[in-house]
Write a protein that holds these residues in place. Structure first.
Motif, PDB file in Angstrom:
ATOM      1  N   ASN A  53      -5.805  73.161 -14.862  1.00 61.79           N
ATOM      2  CA  ASN A  53      -4.374  73.462 -14.996  1.00 61.79           C
ATOM      3  C   ASN A  53      -4.118  74.954 -14.885  1.00 61.79           C
ATOM      4  OD1 ASN A  53      -3.617  70.779 -15.382  1.00 61.79           O
ATOM      5  ND2 ASN A  53      -3.933  70.898 -17.570  1.00 61.79           N
ATOM      6  N   ALA A  54      -4.980  75.755 -15.510  1.00 60.80           N
ATOM      7  CA  ALA A  54      -4.821  77.212 -15.449  1.00 60.80           C
ATOM      8  C   ALA A  54      -5.020  77.723 -14.022  1.00 60.80           C
ATOM      9  CB  ALA A  54      -5.802  77.892 -16.398  1.00 60.80           C
ATOM     10  N   LEU A  55      -5.948  77.124 -13.289  1.00 64.06           N
ATOM     11  CA  LEU A  55      -6.151  77.524 -11.895  1.00 64.06           C
ATOM     12  C   LEU A  55      -4.911  77.215 -11.060  1.00 64.06           C
ATOM     13  CD1 LEU A  55      -9.850  76.393 -11.446  1.00 64.06           C
ATOM     14  CD2 LEU A  55      -9.015  78.738 -11.206  1.00 64.06           C
ATOM     15  N   VAL A  56      -4.326  76.043 -11.262  1.00 64.56           N
ATOM     16  CA  VAL A  56      -3.096  75.701 -10.544  1.00 64.56           C
ATOM     17  C   VAL A  56      -2.003  76.709 -10.893  1.00 64.56           C
ATOM     18  CG1 VAL A  56      -1.266  73.985 -10.259  1.00 64.56           C
ATOM     19  CG2 VAL A  56      -3.658  73.255 -10.299  1.00 64.56           C
ATOM     20  N   GLN A  57      -1.886  77.064 -12.167  1.00 61.20           N
ATOM     21  CA  GLN A  57      -0.880  78.039 -12.581  1.00 61.20           C
ATOM     22  C   GLN A  57      -1.095  79.388 -11.894  1.00 61.20           C
ATOM     23  OE1 GLN A  57       1.917  77.581 -14.803  1.00 61.20           O
ATOM     24  NE2 GLN A  57       2.411  79.455 -13.687  1.00 61.20           N
ATOM     25  N   LYS A  58      -2.345  79.790 -11.733  1.00 67.98           N
ATOM     26  CA  LYS A  58      -2.645  81.050 -11.041  1.00 67.98           C
ATOM     27  C   LYS A  58      -2.114  81.017  -9.613  1.00 67.98           C
ATOM     28  CE  LYS A  58      -4.950  83.202 -14.275  1.00 67.98           C
ATOM     29  NZ  LYS A  58      -4.409  84.380 -14.922  1.00 67.98           N
ATOM     30  N   VAL A  59      -2.307  79.891  -8.922  1.00 66.06           N
ATOM     31  CA  VAL A  59      -1.813  79.777  -7.546  1.00 66.06           C
ATOM     32  C   VAL A  59      -0.287  79.751  -7.536  1.00 66.06           C
ATOM     33  CG1 VAL A  59      -1.786  78.367  -5.455  1.00 66.06           C
ATOM     34  CG2 VAL A  59      -3.911  78.662  -6.716  1.00 66.06           C
ATOM     35  N   VAL A  60       0.326  79.064  -8.482  1.00 63.83           N
ATOM     36  CA  VAL A  60       1.791  79.039  -8.565  1.00 63.83           C
ATOM     37  C   VAL A  60       2.321  80.456  -8.747  1.00 63.83           C
ATOM     38  CG1 VAL A  60       3.757  78.304  -9.978  1.00 63.83           C
ATOM     39  CG2 VAL A  60       1.985  76.656  -9.333  1.00 63.83           C
ATOM     40  N   ASP A  61       1.743  81.206  -9.668  1.00 61.64           N
ATOM     41  CA  ASP A  61       2.180  82.588  -9.902  1.00 61.64           C
ATOM     42  C   ASP A  61       2.004  83.437  -8.641  1.00 61.64           C
ATOM     43  OD1 ASP A  61       2.751  81.851 -12.510  1.00 61.64           O
ATOM     44  OD2 ASP A  61       0.918  82.764 -13.332  1.00 61.64           O
ATOM     45  N   PHE A  62       0.890  83.245  -7.950  1.00 66.29           N
ATOM     46  CA  PHE A  62       0.615  83.963  -6.709  1.00 66.29           C
ATOM     47  C   PHE A  62       1.659  83.624  -5.639  1.00 66.29           C
ATOM     48  CE2 PHE A  62      -1.559  84.073  -2.553  1.00 66.29           C
ATOM     49  CZ  PHE A  62      -1.944  85.402  -2.512  1.00 66.29           C
ATOM     50  N   LYS A  78      -2.007  67.962  -6.940  1.00 69.73           N
ATOM     51  CA  LYS A  78      -0.824  67.113  -6.743  1.00 69.73           C
ATOM     52  C   LYS A  78      -0.421  66.452  -8.057  1.00 69.73           C
ATOM     53  CE  LYS A  78       1.461  63.774  -3.857  1.00 69.73           C
ATOM     54  NZ  LYS A  78       2.621  63.859  -4.705  1.00 69.73           N
ATOM     55  N   LYS A  79      -1.395  65.959  -8.815  1.00 75.46           N
ATOM     56  CA  LYS A  79      -1.089  65.343 -10.118  1.00 75.46           C
ATOM     57  C   LYS A  79      -0.436  66.357 -11.055  1.00 75.46           C
ATOM     58  CE  LYS A  79      -4.751  61.917 -10.133  1.00 75.46           C
ATOM     59  NZ  LYS A  79      -6.036  61.532 -10.733  1.00 75.46           N
ATOM     60  N   VAL A  80      -0.963  67.576 -11.062  1.00 72.66           N
ATOM     61  CA  VAL A  80      -0.390  68.621 -11.919  1.00 72.66           C
ATOM     62  C   VAL A  80       1.051  68.902 -11.500  1.00 72.66           C
ATOM     63  CG1 VAL A  80      -0.558  71.032 -12.646  1.00 72.66           C
ATOM     64  CG2 VAL A  80      -2.634  69.642 -12.470  1.00 72.66           C
ATOM     65  N   PHE A  81       1.288  69.019 -10.205  1.00 73.28           N
ATOM     66  CA  PHE A  81       2.640  69.286  -9.712  1.00 73.28           C
ATOM     67  C   PHE A  81       3.581  68.143 -10.062  1.00 73.28           C
ATOM     68  CE2 PHE A  81       1.163  72.937  -7.564  1.00 73.28           C
ATOM     69  CZ  PHE A  81       2.270  73.647  -7.138  1.00 73.28           C
ATOM     70  N   ASP A  82       3.121  66.908  -9.905  1.00 75.93           N
ATOM     71  CA  ASP A  82       3.974  65.750 -10.168  1.00 75.93           C
ATOM     72  C   ASP A  82       4.364  65.622 -11.639  1.00 75.93           C
ATOM     73  OD1 ASP A  82       4.019  65.081  -7.501  1.00 75.93           O
ATOM     74  OD2 ASP A  82       2.467  63.533  -7.672  1.00 75.93           O
ATOM     75  N   ARG A  83       3.563  66.166 -12.554  1.00 82.92           N
ATOM     76  CA  ARG A  83       3.880  66.049 -13.984  1.00 82.92           C
ATOM     77  C   ARG A  83       4.410  67.345 -14.600  1.00 82.92           C
ATOM     78  NH1 ARG A  83      -2.236  65.968 -14.880  1.00 82.92           N
ATOM     79  NH2 ARG A  83      -2.617  68.011 -15.761  1.00 82.92           N
ATOM     80  N   PRO A  85       7.552  69.659 -14.302  1.00 83.57           N
ATOM     81  CA  PRO A  85       8.883  69.911 -13.732  1.00 83.57           C
ATOM     82  C   PRO A  85       9.134  71.387 -13.415  1.00 83.57           C
ATOM     83  CG  PRO A  85       9.061  68.611 -15.759  1.00 83.57           C
ATOM     84  CD  PRO A  85       7.627  68.995 -15.603  1.00 83.57           C
ATOM     85  N   GLU A  86       8.494  72.282 -14.143  1.00 80.40           N
ATOM     86  CA  GLU A  86       8.685  73.722 -13.901  1.00 80.40           C
ATOM     87  C   GLU A  86       8.214  74.148 -12.512  1.00 80.40           C
ATOM     88  OE1 GLU A  86       8.266  72.781 -18.135  1.00 80.40           O
ATOM     89  OE2 GLU A  86       6.844  72.507 -16.516  1.00 80.40           O
ATOM     90  N   TYR A  91       7.517  73.634  -5.211  1.00 77.42           N
ATOM     91  CA  TYR A  91       6.892  72.427  -4.668  1.00 77.42           C
ATOM     92  C   TYR A  91       7.526  72.080  -3.321  1.00 77.42           C
ATOM     93  CZ  TYR A  91       4.680  67.762  -5.248  1.00 77.42           C
ATOM     94  OH  TYR A  91       3.913  66.627  -5.130  1.00 77.42           O
ATOM     95  N   SER A  92       6.714  72.085  -2.273  1.00 73.83           N
ATOM     96  CA  SER A  92       7.192  71.660  -0.947  1.00 73.83           C
ATOM     97  C   SER A  92       6.664  70.259  -0.699  1.00 73.83           C
ATOM     98  CB  SER A  92       6.692  72.628   0.126  1.00 73.83           C
ATOM     99  OG  SER A  92       7.174  72.229   1.389  1.00 73.83           O
ATOM    100  N   LYS A  93       7.549  69.270  -0.831  1.00 75.59           N
ATOM    101  CA  LYS A  93       7.135  67.876  -0.688  1.00 75.59           C
ATOM    102  C   LYS A  93       7.168  67.416   0.736  1.00 75.59           C
ATOM    103  CE  LYS A  93       8.718  66.815  -5.278  1.00 75.59           C
ATOM    104  NZ  LYS A  93       9.522  66.034  -6.151  1.00 75.59           N
TER     105      LYS A  93
END
Length: 93
Positions: A53-62, A78-83, A85-86, A91-93
């Motif tokens: 989850n923290a790795l995904v957050q790093k990419v989101v911040d980037f 994808k699972k992290v993004f789907d759950r 809402p922030e 998110y490009s679907k």
């Protein structure tokens, strides 16, 4: 405790514990406004520590800092993004 490092030339964030790499998330910049997460890995002995989850957050911040949307092709991301809402704004679907 954990050391997250951006390796932009390798298009990834890696995470280290006591200088040992224990996980990574890789991405591909596509065009000027898109980023694709294509792989996430966390060593089995570190699962359950919210490292993925923290790795995904790093990419989101980037991506936010670089004005990009994200396509999470990696099933975990994808699972992290789907759950989360922030993440809807990037998110490009």
């Amino acid at each position: 405790m954990f050391d997250y490092r951006l390796e932009e030339d390798a298009s990834r964030f890696a995470v280290f514990y006591e200088n040992e790499e224990i996980g990574e998330i890789s991405f591909v910049k596509t065009g000027e406004h898109l980023l694709i997460i294509d792989h996430t890995y966390v060593d089995a002995k570190w699962k359950g520590h919210a490292i993925g989850n923290a790795l995904v957050q790093k990419v989101v911040d980037f991506a936010v800092a670089d004005n990009r949307k994200i396509i999470p092709l990696c099933p975990f991301a994808k699972k992290v993004f789907d759950r989360t809402p922030e993440y809807e704004a990037v998110y490009s679907k």
